[in-house]
Enzyme design. Sequence first.
Site, mmCIF file in Angstrom:
data_model
loop_
_atom_site.group_PDB
_atom_site.id
_atom_site.type_symbol
_atom_site.label_atom_id
_atom_site.label_comp_id
_atom_site.label_asym_id
_atom_site.label_seq_id
_atom_site.Cartn_x
_atom_site.Cartn_y
_atom_site.Cartn_z
ATOM 1 N N TYR A 1 55.176 39.704 44.149
ATOM 2 C CA TYR A 1 53.829 39.531 43.580
ATOM 3 C C TYR A 1 53.947 39.083 42.123
ATOM 4 C CZ TYR A 1 49.224 40.342 41.723
ATOM 5 O OH TYR A 1 48.029 40.156 41.081
ATOM 6 N N GLY B 1 44.995 43.141 33.536
ATOM 7 C CA GLY B 1 45.768 44.270 34.047
ATOM 8 C C GLY B 1 45.003 44.905 35.187
HETATM 9 C C1 8X3 Z 1 46.946 42.949 39.108
HETATM 10 C C2 8X3 Z 1 47.527 43.758 38.014
HETATM 11 O O1 8X3 Z 1 49.428 45.292 37.287
HETATM 12 O O2 8X3 Z 1 48.403 45.747 39.438
HETATM 13 O O3 8X3 Z 1 47.443 41.673 39.126
HETATM 14 O O4 8X3 Z 1 49.834 43.877 39.176
HETATM 15 S S1 8X3 Z 1 48.858 44.684 38.518
#
Ligand code: 8X3
Length: 256
Positions: free
Chosen positions: A157, A188
């Site tokens: 991811y 975030g």
């Molecule tokens: C979403 C933020 O930190 O959960 O992209 O990956 S996090």
Amino acid sequence: MASIQDQVVLITGASSGIGAACAYAFAPTGAKLILAARRKDRLEAIAAELEQSFGTSSYLLELDVCDRLQVESRLASLPEPWASVDILINNAGLSRGLDKLHEGSIQDWEEMIDTNVKGLLYVTRYIVPGMVSRGRGQVINMGSIAGHQTYPGGNVYCATKAAVRVLSEGLKLDLFGTPVRVCSVDPGMVETDFSQVRFRGDGDRAAQVYAGVTPLSPADVADVVVFCATRPLHVNISDVVMFPTDQASATLVNRR
Ligand code: 8X3
């Protein structure tokens, strides 16, 4: 604030979360919205609310950004007055799993790479040439702090969001000398169905992500997207990194 009245705004992943919040945030600007997502029934519900609240008439585009041929054919057949996209919000994206890389699911990896990277590329490749030839346009990519900081289990991811950061930079460099602007908004922790999707509907596990914190809301992020889209033409907000006050880094979260 520069007016974007009557400009055509295409939002991918508009059926929920930050994408849906962007639809609500852009509606009062008087822009013409193209709401794209796989789930057309959800788009219909959002469009009905936007019409009732703001008189917005939206074009609903059932679209899976991972399907390159579908992206090409559906974007090629946008009807007037939606055919020329002025502002592209590349929002469609997802996370799957939080497994260690060496234990990860290849299917999960492919879903994230296909959506977050390849899907963004397909839509961008198809829409941006028209912006260049018309001499106006803006691309706003939904990045993440995960593209700046890798966290345990975030591996693929985080790699996809790092790719979004690099592609935003690359597109900005390649569009240098044209009036087309490129912007990345990198939040975030945002309370959407992001964690539900990541943990495949495991509500308890998803709830733990936000336990004891006040995360960003999708509307907080959509606010920033609209801010970026409504700057005067000589101003490009290149990258916005935003956290909830309760979060200082990907892994440093203040839980009360
Ligand atoms: C979403 C933020 O930190 O959960 O992209 O990956 S996090």
